[in-house]
Design a protein around this motif. Structure first.
Motif, PDB file in Angstrom:
ATOM      1  N   PHE A  65       0.819  -1.215   0.000  1.00 37.71           N
ATOM      2  CA  PHE A  65       0.000   0.000   0.000  1.00 37.71           C
ATOM      3  C   PHE A  65       0.853   1.266   0.000  1.00 37.71           C
ATOM      4  N   ASP A  66       2.018   1.234   0.650  1.00 35.80           N
ATOM      5  CA  ASP A  66       2.895   2.405   0.620  1.00 35.80           C
ATOM      6  C   ASP A  66       3.477   2.624  -0.776  1.00 35.80           C
ATOM      7  N   ARG A  67       3.666   1.546  -1.515  1.00 39.37           N
ATOM      8  CA  ARG A  67       4.149   1.693  -2.894  1.00 39.37           C
ATOM      9  C   ARG A  67       3.012   2.095  -3.834  1.00 39.37           C
ATOM     10  N   LEU A  68       1.814   1.545  -3.591  1.00 39.60           N
ATOM     11  CA  LEU A  68       0.659   1.858  -4.423  1.00 39.60           C
ATOM     12  C   LEU A  68       0.257   3.327  -4.296  1.00 39.60           C
ATOM     13  N   VAL A  69       0.281   3.835  -3.060  1.00 40.99           N
ATOM     14  CA  VAL A  69      -0.124   5.217  -2.787  1.00 40.99           C
ATOM     15  C   VAL A  69       0.983   5.871  -1.961  1.00 40.99           C
ATOM     16  N   PRO A  70       2.045   6.347  -2.616  1.00 41.94           N
ATOM     17  CA  PRO A  70       3.193   6.890  -1.879  1.00 41.94           C
ATOM     18  C   PRO A  70       2.917   8.267  -1.271  1.00 41.94           C
ATOM     19  N   ASP A  71       3.548   8.497  -0.144  1.00 40.18           N
ATOM     20  CA  ASP A  71       3.485   9.811   0.500  1.00 40.18           C
ATOM     21  C   ASP A  71       4.161  10.848  -0.382  1.00 40.18           C
ATOM     22  N   GLY A  72       3.657  12.082  -0.307  1.00 39.16           N
ATOM     23  CA  GLY A  72       4.319  13.209  -0.967  1.00 39.16           C
ATOM     24  C   GLY A  72       4.204  13.244  -2.468  1.00 39.16           C
ATOM     25  N   SER A  73       3.275  12.500  -3.051  1.00 43.21           N
ATOM     26  CA  SER A  73       3.115  12.540  -4.508  1.00 43.21           C
ATOM     27  C   SER A  73       2.732  13.947  -4.936  1.00 43.21           C
ATOM     28  N   PRO A  74       3.378  14.477  -5.977  1.00 43.57           N
ATOM     29  CA  PRO A  74       3.163  15.882  -6.355  1.00 43.57           C
ATOM     30  C   PRO A  74       1.755  16.181  -6.859  1.00 43.57           C
ATOM     31  N   TYR A  75       0.996  15.174  -7.246  1.00 40.28           N
ATOM     32  CA  TYR A  75      -0.351  15.418  -7.758  1.00 40.28           C
ATOM     33  C   TYR A  75      -1.396  15.520  -6.646  1.00 40.28           C
ATOM     34  N   PHE A  76      -1.037  15.253  -5.387  1.00 40.62           N
ATOM     35  CA  PHE A  76      -1.977  15.426  -4.278  1.00 40.62           C
ATOM     36  C   PHE A  76      -1.979  16.885  -3.833  1.00 40.62           C
ATOM     37  N   ARG A  77      -3.160  17.459  -3.765  1.00 38.87           N
ATOM     38  CA  ARG A  77      -3.300  18.838  -3.285  1.00 38.87           C
ATOM     39  C   ARG A  77      -3.663  18.880  -1.806  1.00 38.87           C
ATOM     40  N   HIS A  78      -4.342  17.847  -1.321  1.00 40.47           N
ATOM     41  CA  HIS A  78      -4.777  17.799   0.084  1.00 40.47           C
ATOM     42  C   HIS A  78      -3.610  17.286   0.943  1.00 40.47           C
ATOM     43  N   ASP A  79      -2.864  18.230   1.490  1.00 37.64           N
ATOM     44  CA  ASP A  79      -1.701  17.857   2.317  1.00 37.64           C
ATOM     45  C   ASP A  79      -1.626  18.714   3.575  1.00 37.64           C
ATOM     46  N   TYR A  80      -2.790  19.157   4.061  1.00 36.07           N
ATOM     47  CA  TYR A  80      -2.847  20.064   5.209  1.00 36.07           C
ATOM     48  C   TYR A  80      -2.155  19.507   6.442  1.00 36.07           C
ATOM     49  N   GLU A  81      -2.208  18.196   6.607  1.00 37.28           N
ATOM     50  CA  GLU A  81      -1.623  17.568   7.795  1.00 37.28           C
ATOM     51  C   GLU A  81      -0.329  16.816   7.478  1.00 37.28           C
ATOM     52  N   GLY A  82       0.265  17.064   6.340  1.00 41.70           N
ATOM     53  CA  GLY A  82       1.534  16.442   5.995  1.00 41.70           C
ATOM     54  C   GLY A  82       1.469  15.599   4.739  1.00 41.70           C
ATOM     55  N   ASP A  83       2.625  15.062   4.366  1.00 42.72           N
ATOM     56  CA  ASP A  83       2.745  14.261   3.142  1.00 42.72           C
ATOM     57  C   ASP A  83       1.944  12.964   3.187  1.00 42.72           C
ATOM     58  N   ASP A  84       1.615  12.479   4.393  1.00 41.45           N
ATOM     59  CA  ASP A  84       0.867  11.227   4.502  1.00 41.45           C
ATOM     60  C   ASP A  84      -0.643  11.449   4.583  1.00 41.45           C
ATOM     61  N   ASP A  85      -1.099  12.696   4.467  1.00 35.56           N
ATOM     62  CA  ASP A  85      -2.513  13.034   4.655  1.00 35.56           C
ATOM     63  C   ASP A  85      -3.396  12.394   3.574  1.00 35.56           C
ATOM     64  N   MET A  86      -3.258  12.802   2.334  1.00 34.54           N
ATOM     65  CA  MET A  86      -4.101  12.266   1.263  1.00 34.54           C
ATOM     66  C   MET A  86      -3.847  10.776   1.017  1.00 34.54           C
ATOM     67  N   PRO A  87      -2.592  10.293   1.023  1.00 29.48           N
ATOM     68  CA  PRO A  87      -2.395   8.860   0.864  1.00 29.48           C
ATOM     69  C   PRO A  87      -3.161   8.038   1.920  1.00 29.48           C
ATOM     70  N   ALA A  88      -3.222   8.539   3.152  1.00 33.60           N
ATOM     71  CA  ALA A  88      -3.952   7.819   4.207  1.00 33.60           C
ATOM     72  C   ALA A  88      -5.438   7.746   3.884  1.00 33.60           C
ATOM     73  N   HIS A  89      -6.006   8.828   3.348  1.00 36.19           N
ATOM     74  CA  HIS A  89      -7.424   8.821   2.989  1.00 36.19           C
ATOM     75  C   HIS A  89      -7.702   7.820   1.856  1.00 36.19           C
ATOM     76  N   ILE A  90      -6.824   7.774   0.880  1.00 31.74           N
ATOM     77  CA  ILE A  90      -7.016   6.848  -0.246  1.00 31.74           C
ATOM     78  C   ILE A  90      -6.925   5.398   0.241  1.00 31.74           C
ATOM     79  N   LYS A  91      -5.932   5.081   1.059  1.00 32.88           N
ATOM     80  CA  LYS A  91      -5.798   3.717   1.587  1.00 32.88           C
ATOM     81  C   LYS A  91      -7.021   3.328   2.405  1.00 32.88           C
ATOM     82  N   SER A  92      -7.540   4.263   3.185  1.00 33.02           N
ATOM     83  CA  SER A  92      -8.742   4.015   3.974  1.00 33.02           C
ATOM     84  C   SER A  92      -9.928   3.687   3.061  1.00 33.02           C
TER      85      SER A  92
END
Length: 136
Positions: A65-92
């Motif tokens: 899952f960390d490889r499928l949805v990596p932290d800090g991907s430049p195409y994520f705009r929702h990063d208010y709480e850090g690089d792991d913010d949007m990836p965590a939502h997608i994994k959820s």
């Protein structure tokens, strides 16, 4: 019907078996048959049912899952709480936040090698709330 809110202690990022914690907190012995619904009250963690014996499976889940949805991907705009913010939502969303499980003879009706995982998708996720509804 019995409904309770369980608070799961903070865990590091990864997949963690929580089956025993759930079984110990609930009055499953009162039921000969029924259903247990689990609803995680968060959008950056998940629940899933899988292998409960070999801990390398949980590590492999994390690696995948960390490889499928990596932290800090430049195409994520929702990063208010850090690089792991949007990836965590997608994994959820991919894994889900609820499970419906059978209760049989006062125990969870799981297969021999099945266990309930909490997927913690944040570096600092904190305590997690789990709404449990026991019916039967």
């Amino acid at each position: 019907m019995n409904q309770r809110m369980l608070t799961l202690s903070p865990r590091p990022r990864g997949f963690h078996l929580i089956t025993d914690e759930i079984e110990e907190a609930l009055p499953l012995a009162q039921l000969s048959s029924g259903l247990l619904h689990l609803q995680l009250q968060h959008t950056s963690a998940s629940l899933t049912l899988n292998e409960n014996c070999d801990p390398t499976v949980r590590g492999d889940f994390s690696a995948f899952f960390d490889r499928l949805v990596p932290d800090g991907s430049p195409y994520f705009r929702h990063d208010y709480e850090g690089d792991d913010d949007m990836p965590a939502h997608i994994k959820s969303s991919l894994l889900g936040t609820s499970l419906l499980l059978p209760v049989r003879q006062g125990r969870l009706g799981l297969g021999q090698w099945q266990g309930i995982y909490l997927g913690e998708h944040r570096d600092q996720g904190g305590a997690r709330r789990l709404l449990t509804t026991l019916m039967g």
